[in-house]
Design an enzyme around this catalytic site. Structure first.
Site, PDB file in Angstrom:
ATOM      1  N   ASP A  67       0.815  -1.217   0.000  1.00  0.00           N
ATOM      2  CA  ASP A  67       0.000   0.000   0.000  1.00  0.00           C
ATOM      3  C   ASP A  67       0.851   1.271   0.000  1.00  0.00           C
ATOM      4  O   ASP A  67       2.075   1.222   0.163  1.00  0.00           O
ATOM      5  CB  ASP A  67      -0.961  -0.006   1.199  1.00  0.00           C
ATOM      6  CG  ASP A  67      -0.287  -0.404   2.518  1.00  0.00           C
ATOM      7  OD1 ASP A  67       0.956  -0.356   2.590  1.00  0.00           O
ATOM      8  OD2 ASP A  67      -1.000  -0.760   3.465  1.00  0.00           O
ATOM      9  N   ASN A 135      -7.660  -2.593  14.246  1.00  0.00           N
ATOM     10  CA  ASN A 135      -9.050  -2.903  13.896  1.00  0.00           C
ATOM     11  C   ASN A 135      -9.154  -4.123  12.985  1.00  0.00           C
ATOM     12  O   ASN A 135     -10.192  -4.386  12.400  1.00  0.00           O
ATOM     13  CB  ASN A 135      -9.725  -1.691  13.233  1.00  0.00           C
ATOM     14  CG  ASN A 135      -9.063  -1.287  11.917  1.00  0.00           C
ATOM     15  OD1 ASN A 135      -8.097  -1.901  11.484  1.00  0.00           O
ATOM     16  ND2 ASN A 135      -9.577  -0.251  11.275  1.00  0.00           N
ATOM     17  N   HIS A 137      -7.324  -4.623  10.200  1.00  0.00           N
ATOM     18  CA  HIS A 137      -7.051  -4.417   8.771  1.00  0.00           C
ATOM     19  C   HIS A 137      -5.742  -5.080   8.342  1.00  0.00           C
ATOM     20  O   HIS A 137      -4.822  -5.265   9.147  1.00  0.00           O
ATOM     21  CB  HIS A 137      -7.133  -2.935   8.362  1.00  0.00           C
ATOM     22  CG  HIS A 137      -6.001  -2.056   8.744  1.00  0.00           C
ATOM     23  ND1 HIS A 137      -6.185  -0.750   9.155  1.00  0.00           N
ATOM     24  CD2 HIS A 137      -4.663  -2.244   8.758  1.00  0.00           C
ATOM     25  CE1 HIS A 137      -5.009  -0.195   9.396  1.00  0.00           C
ATOM     26  NE2 HIS A 137      -4.073  -1.085   9.166  1.00  0.00           N
ATOM     27  N   GLU A 142      -9.731  -1.890   5.200  1.00  0.00           N
ATOM     28  CA  GLU A 142     -10.418  -1.575   6.450  1.00  0.00           C
ATOM     29  C   GLU A 142     -11.638  -2.491   6.628  1.00  0.00           C
ATOM     30  O   GLU A 142     -12.093  -3.121   5.662  1.00  0.00           O
ATOM     31  CB  GLU A 142     -10.866  -0.100   6.414  1.00  0.00           C
ATOM     32  CG  GLU A 142      -9.722   0.907   6.284  1.00  0.00           C
ATOM     33  CD  GLU A 142      -8.969   1.154   7.602  1.00  0.00           C
ATOM     34  OE1 GLU A 142      -8.901   0.251   8.456  1.00  0.00           O
ATOM     35  OE2 GLU A 142      -8.434   2.272   7.759  1.00  0.00           O
TER      36      GLU A 142
HETATM   37  C1  GLP Z   1      -0.709   0.436   8.700  1.00  0.00           C
HETATM   38  C2  GLP Z   1      -0.341  -0.276   7.374  1.00  0.00           C
HETATM   39  C3  GLP Z   1      -0.482  -1.763   7.517  1.00  0.00           C
HETATM   40  C4  GLP Z   1       0.180  -2.155   8.813  1.00  0.00           C
HETATM   41  C5  GLP Z   1      -0.642  -1.679   9.971  1.00  0.00           C
HETATM   42  C6  GLP Z   1      -0.011  -1.908  11.332  1.00  0.00           C
HETATM   43  O1  GLP Z   1      -1.838   1.237   8.605  1.00  0.00           O
HETATM   44  N1  GLP Z   1      -1.090   0.126   6.224  1.00  0.00           N
HETATM   45  O2  GLP Z   1       0.095  -2.411   6.397  1.00  0.00           O
HETATM   46  O3  GLP Z   1       0.264  -3.537   8.899  1.00  0.00           O
HETATM   47  O4  GLP Z   1      -1.050  -0.346   9.806  1.00  0.00           O
HETATM   48  O5  GLP Z   1       1.019  -1.014  11.574  1.00  0.00           O
HETATM   49  P1  GLP Z   1       2.049  -1.180  12.748  1.00  0.00           P
HETATM   50  O6  GLP Z   1       2.862  -2.370  12.427  1.00  0.00           O
HETATM   51  O7  GLP Z   1       2.842   0.082  12.750  1.00  0.00           O
HETATM   52  O8  GLP Z   1       1.250  -1.369  13.991  1.00  0.00           O
END
Ligand code: GLP
Length: 240
Positions: A67, A135, A137, A142
């Site tokens: 992404d 959440n 995702h 989402e």
């Molecule tokens: C972000 C990214 C995801 C990631 C998630 C968790 O929004 N788009 O790909 O896995 O949130 O992030 P983190 O590892 O910093 O908790």
């Protein structure tokens, strides 16, 4: 779904990196699906260390990232393109031409999604790395995103904007939209490795592993994939 519970973030990162390094050692032309966020940083650090110490080469490896934020150019220090260069690509011998992310600053975002989907059709990931949103995702898919989704424009939820604001100087600077691989693009991977740490992910981990398979918790779709390994620390696993 195989679940490996580790003592802490460091052990999680070691276990996950070993799986990824083995993929590359067994297949120097491997296609790696990569993720951003704080969860995989330690994994990437171990891959860099292994590259420097043991010479594992990424010269013929190709990558596709999950992404990118809309509106940030690749040189913006909060863009995922910048994240990948600074946390991995610049420290291994990968050819940047072989690395792919959706372009969040494209003038025609739908056209960019179409380009990325066409690319993914010819690039089945040998392994896809995932983190987990609090959440539930995956990528930026989402809650409510159909399992049939492919790369698309996402309106980020307030929850995600708040979670990700810790990396920006203020919440107002967090982009409100992103381009994300869809769930179908993620599920096409031959294997999936998810890294999760911290108590704030425990509820999502429980739902993903033991809950109903539902678009309300996007990561629950992984129960339908034949080859998923979740590497989580004991805080993230505390509700299992
Ligand atoms: C972000 C990214 C995801 C990631 C998630 C968790 O929004 N788009 O790909 O896995 O949130 O992030 P983190 O590892 O910093 O908790």
């Amino acid at each position: 779904m195989k679940v490996i519970i580790t003592e802490n973030y460091q052990e999680m990162s070691e276990k996950a990196s070993k799986i990824l390094i083995d993929v590359v050692k067994n297949n120097p032309n491997a296609i790696l699906g990569l993720a951003t966020g704080s969860s995989p940083i330690g994994t990437y650090q171990n891959m860099i260390k292994d590259h420097k110490e043991n010479g594992t080469s990424y010269k013929a490896v190709r990558t596709v990232n999950l992404d990118e934020y809309v509106g940030l150019t690749a040189d913006h220090d909060q863009s995922y393109a910048y994240f990948m260069r600074t946390n991995l690509f610049d420290s291994i011998d990968i050819d940047l031409q072989n690395t792919n992310l959706p372009c969040g600053s494209a003038s025609d975002l739908q056209k960019e999604c179409d380009r990325y989907n066409a690319l993914l059709e010819n690039m089945q990931q040998d392994v896809q790395v995932l983190g987990l949103g609090s959440n539930g995702h995956i990528g930026f898919n989402e809650p409510g995103t159909p399992f049939s989704s492919v790369t698309h424009l996402v309106d980020l939820t307030e929850n995600t904007i708040k979670d990700n604001s810790r990396l920006f100087s203020s919440i107002d600077e967090v982009p409100r939209q992103a381009l994300s691989m869809g769930i179908k693009n993620i599920m096409q991977a031959k294997s999936i490795i998810m890294v999760v740490s911290g108590k704030n992910k425990a509820q999502a981990v429980k739902g993903m592993v033991q809950g109903e398979i539902t678009p309300d918790l996007p990561a629950s779709v992984l129960q339908l994939h034949p080859n998923v390994t979740v590497v989580c620390d004991k805080d993230a696993a505390s509700l299992l």
